[in-house]
Design a protein around this motif. Sequence first.
Motif, PDB file in Angstrom:
ATOM      1  N   MET A 249       0.839  -1.199   0.000  1.00 10.51           N
ATOM      2  CA  MET A 249       0.000   0.000   0.000  1.00 10.51           C
ATOM      3  C   MET A 249       0.875   1.250   0.000  1.00 10.51           C
ATOM      4  O   MET A 249       1.641   1.487   0.939  1.00 10.51           O
ATOM      5  CB  MET A 249      -0.899  -0.009   1.238  1.00 10.51           C
ATOM      6  N   LEU A 250       0.758   2.059  -1.041  1.00  7.01           N
ATOM      7  CA  LEU A 250       1.499   3.314  -1.164  1.00  7.01           C
ATOM      8  C   LEU A 250       0.528   4.473  -0.962  1.00  7.01           C
ATOM      9  O   LEU A 250      -0.470   4.581  -1.680  1.00  7.01           O
ATOM     10  CB  LEU A 250       2.153   3.419  -2.544  1.00  7.01           C
ATOM     11  N   LEU A 251       0.829   5.338  -0.012  1.00  4.17           N
ATOM     12  CA  LEU A 251      -0.004   6.501   0.275  1.00  4.17           C
ATOM     13  C   LEU A 251       0.859   7.749   0.098  1.00  4.17           C
ATOM     14  O   LEU A 251       1.590   8.156   0.998  1.00  4.17           O
ATOM     15  CB  LEU A 251      -0.561   6.425   1.703  1.00  4.17           C
ATOM     16  N   GLY A 252       0.801   8.348  -1.088  1.00  2.21           N
ATOM     17  CA  GLY A 252       1.638   9.496  -1.411  1.00  2.21           C
ATOM     18  C   GLY A 252       2.482   9.202  -2.635  1.00  2.21           C
ATOM     19  O   GLY A 252       3.172   8.185  -2.703  1.00  2.21           O
ATOM     20  N   HIS A 253       2.455  10.105  -3.615  1.00  2.00           N
ATOM     21  CA  HIS A 253       3.011   9.808  -4.934  1.00  2.00           C
ATOM     22  C   HIS A 253       4.539   9.735  -4.947  1.00  2.00           C
ATOM     23  O   HIS A 253       5.115   8.734  -5.348  1.00  2.00           O
ATOM     24  CB  HIS A 253       2.532  10.858  -5.931  1.00  2.00           C
ATOM     25  N   SER A 254       5.197  10.820  -4.544  1.00  2.00           N
ATOM     26  CA  SER A 254       6.657  10.868  -4.565  1.00  2.00           C
ATOM     27  C   SER A 254       7.128  11.915  -3.562  1.00  2.00           C
ATOM     28  O   SER A 254       6.348  12.754  -3.101  1.00  2.00           O
ATOM     29  CB  SER A 254       7.180  11.206  -5.965  1.00  2.00           C
ATOM     30  N   ASP A 255       8.420  11.893  -3.246  1.00  2.00           N
ATOM     31  CA  ASP A 255       8.964  12.862  -2.291  1.00  2.00           C
ATOM     32  C   ASP A 255       8.924  14.288  -2.827  1.00  2.00           C
ATOM     33  O   ASP A 255       9.042  15.246  -2.059  1.00  2.00           O
ATOM     34  CB  ASP A 255      10.409  12.494  -1.941  1.00  2.00           C
ATOM     35  N   SER A 256       8.755  14.449  -4.124  1.00  2.00           N
ATOM     36  CA  SER A 256       8.711  15.798  -4.712  1.00  2.00           C
ATOM     37  C   SER A 256       7.287  16.295  -4.952  1.00  2.00           C
ATOM     38  O   SER A 256       7.100  17.457  -5.288  1.00  2.00           O
ATOM     39  CB  SER A 256       9.482  15.801  -6.033  1.00  2.00           C
ATOM     40  N   ARG A 279       5.306  -2.017   3.102  1.00  2.00           N
ATOM     41  CA  ARG A 279       4.328  -0.971   2.750  1.00  2.00           C
ATOM     42  C   ARG A 279       2.920  -1.302   3.255  1.00  2.00           C
ATOM     43  O   ARG A 279       1.994  -1.459   2.483  1.00  2.00           O
ATOM     44  CB  ARG A 279       4.299  -0.721   1.244  1.00  2.00           C
ATOM     45  N   MET A 280       2.768  -1.308   4.568  1.00  2.00           N
ATOM     46  CA  MET A 280       1.461  -1.606   5.167  1.00  2.00           C
ATOM     47  C   MET A 280       1.017  -0.516   6.143  1.00  2.00           C
ATOM     48  O   MET A 280       0.619  -0.843   7.270  1.00  2.00           O
ATOM     49  CB  MET A 280       1.519  -2.968   5.854  1.00  2.00           C
ATOM     50  N   PRO A 281       1.064   0.764   5.738  1.00  2.00           N
ATOM     51  CA  PRO A 281       1.377   1.335   4.425  1.00  2.00           C
ATOM     52  C   PRO A 281       2.759   1.992   4.397  1.00  2.00           C
ATOM     53  O   PRO A 281       3.448   2.054   5.412  1.00  2.00           O
ATOM     54  CB  PRO A 281       0.300   2.401   4.290  1.00  2.00           C
ATOM     55  N   ARG A 282       3.123   2.530   3.204  1.00  2.00           N
ATOM     56  CA  ARG A 282       4.254   3.450   3.050  1.00  2.00           C
ATOM     57  C   ARG A 282       3.665   4.814   2.761  1.00  2.00           C
ATOM     58  O   ARG A 282       2.893   4.987   1.824  1.00  2.00           O
ATOM     59  CB  ARG A 282       5.160   3.026   1.887  1.00  2.00           C
ATOM     60  N   CYS A 283       4.063   5.814   3.556  1.00  2.00           N
ATOM     61  CA  CYS A 283       3.379   7.114   3.565  1.00  2.00           C
ATOM     62  C   CYS A 283       4.316   8.251   3.167  1.00  2.00           C
ATOM     63  O   CYS A 283       5.518   8.212   3.437  1.00  2.00           O
ATOM     64  CB  CYS A 283       2.839   7.413   4.969  1.00  2.00           C
TER      65      CYS A 283
END
Length: 401
Positions: A249-256, A279-283
């Motif tokens: 689970m990815l929450l947030g597109h990219s660091d930029s 990624r449970m989740p990666r935020c």
Amino acid sequence: MAIPTPFLLLLLFLLPSFIFSSPVQDPELVVEEVQRSINASRRNLAFLSCGTGNPIDDCWRCDPNWAKNRKRLADCAIGFGKHAIGGRDGKIYIVTDPGDHAVNPKPGTLRYGVIQEEPLWIIFKRDMVIKLKQELMMNSFKTIDGRGANVHIAGGPCITVQFVTNIIIHGINIHDCKRGGNTYVRDSPSHYGWRTLSDGDGVSIFGGSHVWVDHCSLSNCRDGLIDVIHGSTAITISNNYMTHHNKVMLLGHSDSFTRDKTMQVTVAFNHFGEGLVQRMPRCRYGYFHVVNNDYTQWAMYAIGGSASPTINSQGNRFFAPNDGTFKEVTKRENSPQSQWKNWNWRSSGDLMLNGAFFTASGAGSSSSYARASSLAAKSSSLVSTITASAGSLSCKKGSRC
């Protein structure tokens, strides 16, 4: 997680009759059907009851007339996505045809229903496996309600919620999702457009808001099981059963991509089961309430992130892998400790088992946690009961689900 002896005996009893009677040949579907049969038998034996303490389930599952009152589900959401009403104010649309055409879908197919402009509450006439030709591009104010049928979206591209609002996805199996794209796909009765290659997510929420994914079983997709990116917010991911996958689970597109600073996501009452890696989740950037979930396995880490997200972990149960290398629940990425020590990550009331530990950081009871708090957490001692029915349910008309 070990299956108690009575359930093993039940499995041996159910498996032969199922194998010789079912028309579905996919071994994975056979296993999932047996598991559902076990869960149904547990309910019949009163191992499960309505008063589980799970506020979503206790809102609707006690009603034996749930099939006549389907839209009551829209009043049962919790967390940041609690105002997602889906197709509550529209007509019932019945999927009768598991077929698919990306540009000219037939009436009666799932795609034809989800692209309509008006609100629709979408249900299924019978059990079906839907292998989509391309991404299922949903329109606003839609509910996909799999209760009462064994519905699988599998073997092709899966569900995309892009720049739309008020979506409920409930009670379906989503697995073995593939990439699609480099072709035309319809997203409304009056428009279709060129889609580039998709990632192969189970559910991709891209610039969406007021979205609720509940009681789905997800596994083995090409990219993420559920990804929430590009400024999406007001999201609840609850009561799902997730297994056999790497980047869950990815929450947030990219660091930029700083627009994700407004993101608010509730992750509640889910069972993160066997075969999961990370990624449970990666935020990233936003505000994330991770509450009353059951983590029975991870290979690398459970909760991680970068770009200074605020993570409020409450009342979860974390059972660390037996491999002593990855006992830590948390992982910070792309930043040295001198930076991440200021990120607001807190663990409150979590149950740490088999050596699991959570590395907290930030300002303690910072006001930012108020923005990452979406509902009152229950005691971690109740997690096994709250999450006992995670995943798609076996519901029959005329009886409690």
